[in-house]
Enzyme design. Structure first.
Site, mmCIF file in Angstrom:
data_model
loop_
_atom_site.group_PDB
_atom_site.id
_atom_site.type_symbol
_atom_site.label_atom_id
_atom_site.label_comp_id
_atom_site.label_asym_id
_atom_site.label_seq_id
_atom_site.Cartn_x
_atom_site.Cartn_y
_atom_site.Cartn_z
ATOM 1 N N CYS B 83 1.043 -1.290 -0.087
ATOM 2 C CA CYS B 83 0.009 0.054 0.050
ATOM 3 C C CYS B 83 0.745 1.293 -0.062
ATOM 4 O O CYS B 83 1.641 1.712 -0.901
ATOM 5 C CB CYS B 83 -1.081 -0.049 1.133
ATOM 6 S SG CYS B 83 -2.582 1.144 0.880
ATOM 7 N N HIS B 193 -3.901 -5.077 -0.151
ATOM 8 C CA HIS B 193 -3.394 -5.581 1.227
ATOM 9 C C HIS B 193 -3.254 -7.085 1.299
ATOM 10 O O HIS B 193 -4.352 -7.712 1.322
ATOM 11 C CB HIS B 193 -4.300 -4.925 2.293
ATOM 12 C CG HIS B 193 -3.796 -3.484 2.382
ATOM 13 N ND1 HIS B 193 -2.958 -3.125 3.369
ATOM 14 C CD2 HIS B 193 -4.786 -2.505 1.807
ATOM 15 C CE1 HIS B 193 -3.019 -1.783 3.402
ATOM 16 N NE2 HIS B 193 -3.972 -1.369 2.613
ATOM 17 N N GLU B 195 -2.405 -9.059 3.277
ATOM 18 C CA GLU B 195 -2.885 -9.243 4.677
ATOM 19 C C GLU B 195 -4.494 -9.434 5.110
ATOM 20 O O GLU B 195 -4.647 -10.029 6.034
ATOM 21 C CB GLU B 195 -1.950 -8.740 5.742
ATOM 22 C CG GLU B 195 -2.529 -7.237 6.183
ATOM 23 C CD GLU B 195 -1.888 -6.195 5.353
ATOM 24 O OE1 GLU B 195 -1.476 -6.513 3.994
ATOM 25 O OE2 GLU B 195 -2.165 -4.810 5.394
#
Lengths: 255, 215
Positions: B83, B193, B195
């Site tokens: 990001c 993202h 994650e």
């Protein structure tokens, strides 16, 4: 290729326990927010919203621990709301692993909290939750309410949404207090009006009873995401069933 | 052999999610740190980022992480930017009135247009928030086992327009085409993202954990 519309199950949590319970096949503990969040994660939910209804501010350490545990096991975005009053509350929730924090009543009493927290943490993690009701004066106007729809604020809904977007909110969670719990469907006119009035995403909430209500939230309401609690918790529909129906209706979803 | 992953912590937000996802993806040893020695001792480095880029870069530089990252990249240590971490690797960003970034890649990060809309006139909200598809444009080891046009989670208002550069590894379409991932040498970076991108994100992280830094 396009951005998928989001399906967001919502958990109401009181002192670390999910209230209303959840009806999943083979669930060990229907009140355990961590197990429930993991189930939704595995089932294909696009995000999870965790609404903390713990009455006492002093008991909120439990909330932070629960958020930490969910965040370490759930690899989709997590929004946490309820009782957020100050920048320190937001910081603690983000540090515990929330991706977004939802501000409701505190934004009304102190709109600068939205501005300040958006500047400090970024708009992407600040959600403003709005509980609205249609005025019964035939004006077609909607007003912002607090205390679960009991207390009027005198604030007009669309203007408020625009103000919050200007203050740096990254998203609006719009709940119709007229529809909440009715299973009559989202309040589509106000959802559409607010979605058209702001450039930030709008989540429709309150009133879902059928799969077509979810479709209408997107098509007629113009929502970017839909939030639902009871249809998922009581096992009326699975996330997969919802997504299959939306896909058949021509709505872009994440398969 | 134990592999250590350093997640660069320059004080700009929560890194709990990145750390948890790396562990879920198979990392046994994750350190969250700004310490140069610890970062340089790691086998691979994650450069996360969230929030305003000017503040991010100011802290990153104040802590000397820019020098540390340069040393690590020169050695060929695998690096994953996420990001604002990815945006920081570019030459420049228009955010916060214009900011000089770290310059690992040519190109300028810019904002989605005001009153952004699709080709058919549908209004598009900013931030670009949610799950979008990533079209892979490089056969990179980090895409191993991930389908072309797979969904990843995005949340951002600034983006890198999809230049026809060799370094673009994947793109998204949100009324306008943007770079979803860029890659050069031992550096790979994503606008989305991983994650927060469920199975596809965890797979990408697992690929990063076994990547030797070459293409």
């Amino acid at each position: 290729m396009s951005l998928a519309k989001r399906i967001i199950p919502c958990l109401d949590v009181d002192q670390g326990r999910v209230v209303k319970g959840v009806n999943f096949v083979g669930i060990r503990d229907a009140g355990d927010p961590i197990e429930i969040a993991r189930r939704y994660n595995d089932a294909g939910a696009d995000e999870i919203t965790f609404l903390d209804i713990t009455a006492s501010h002093e008991q909120r350490d439990t909330t932070y621990r629960t958020v930490e545990q969910i965040a370490s096991q759930v690899f989709i975005p997590l929004t946490v709301g309820g009782g957020v009053r100050a920048v320190t509350d937001i910081r603690r929730l983000l540090n515990a692993g929330a991706d977004k924090v939802s501000i409701n009543t505190a934004a009304i009493f102190n709109p600068d909290l939205v501005r300040e927290s958006a500047e400090r943490f970024g708009s992407q993690c600040i959600v403003v939750a709005m509980d609205v009701k249609a005025l019964d004066d035939g004006s077609g106007r909607y007003e912002l309410f607090t205390h679960g729809g009991r207390k009027p604020t005198g604030i007009e809904a669309i203007e408020w949404a625009q103000k919050m977007a200007d203050f740096g909110a990254g998203e609006i969670l719009l709940t119709s207090m007229d529809r909440d719990g009715t299973k009559d469907g989202y309040d589509l006119p106000i959802t559409r009006a607010i979605s058209d009035a702001v450039d930030i995403p709008v989540i429709a909430s309150g009133g879902v009873g059928t799969l077509d209500h979810l479709v209408a939230g997107f098509t007629e309401g113009g929502a970017d995401a839909v939030l639902a609690a009871s249809i998922f918790h009581f096992g009326t529909y699975t996330v997969a069933e919802v997504k299959a129906h939306l896909a058949q209706s021509g709505i872009a979803i994440r398969a | 052999m134990t592999q250590t992953v350093a997640v660069i912590d320059y004080g700009m937000g929560n890194l709990h999610s990145v750390e948890s996802a790396l562990r879920e993806a198979g990392a046994s040893d994750v350190v969250v740190t700004a310490d140069a020695k610890a970062i340089l001792a790691a086998d691979r480095i994650v450069f996360p980022g969230v929030g305003a880029i000017r503040d991010c870069l100011a802290e990153f530089r104040r802590l000397g992480c820019d020098t540390t990252l340069r040393l690590a990249v020169d050695r060929g240590t695998p690096v994953l930017g996420i990001c604002v971490g990815m945006q920081s690797l570019m030459a420049r960003s228009d955010e916060n009135g214009g900011v000089d970034c770290l310059g690992y890649f040519d190109g300028t990060v810019t904002r989605f247009p005001r009153n952004h809309s699709d080709a058919d006139g549908t209004k598009l909200k900013v931030p670009h928030m949610g799950w979008n598809q990533v079209a892979q444009s490089q056969n990179h080891p980090l895409w191993d086992g991930i389908a072309d046009n797979a969904y990843f989670y995005f949340v951002h208002s600034f983006f890198l327009p999809k230049a026809e550069s060799d370094y673009v590894a994947g793109s998204f379409n949100y009324g306008i085409k943007g770079s979803a991932a860029i890659a050069k040498g031992s550096v790979f970076a994503t606008q989305f993202h991983p994650e927060k991108s469920h199975d596809n994100g965890l797979k990408l992280l697992a690929n990063f954990l076994t990547w030797d830094g070459t293409c």
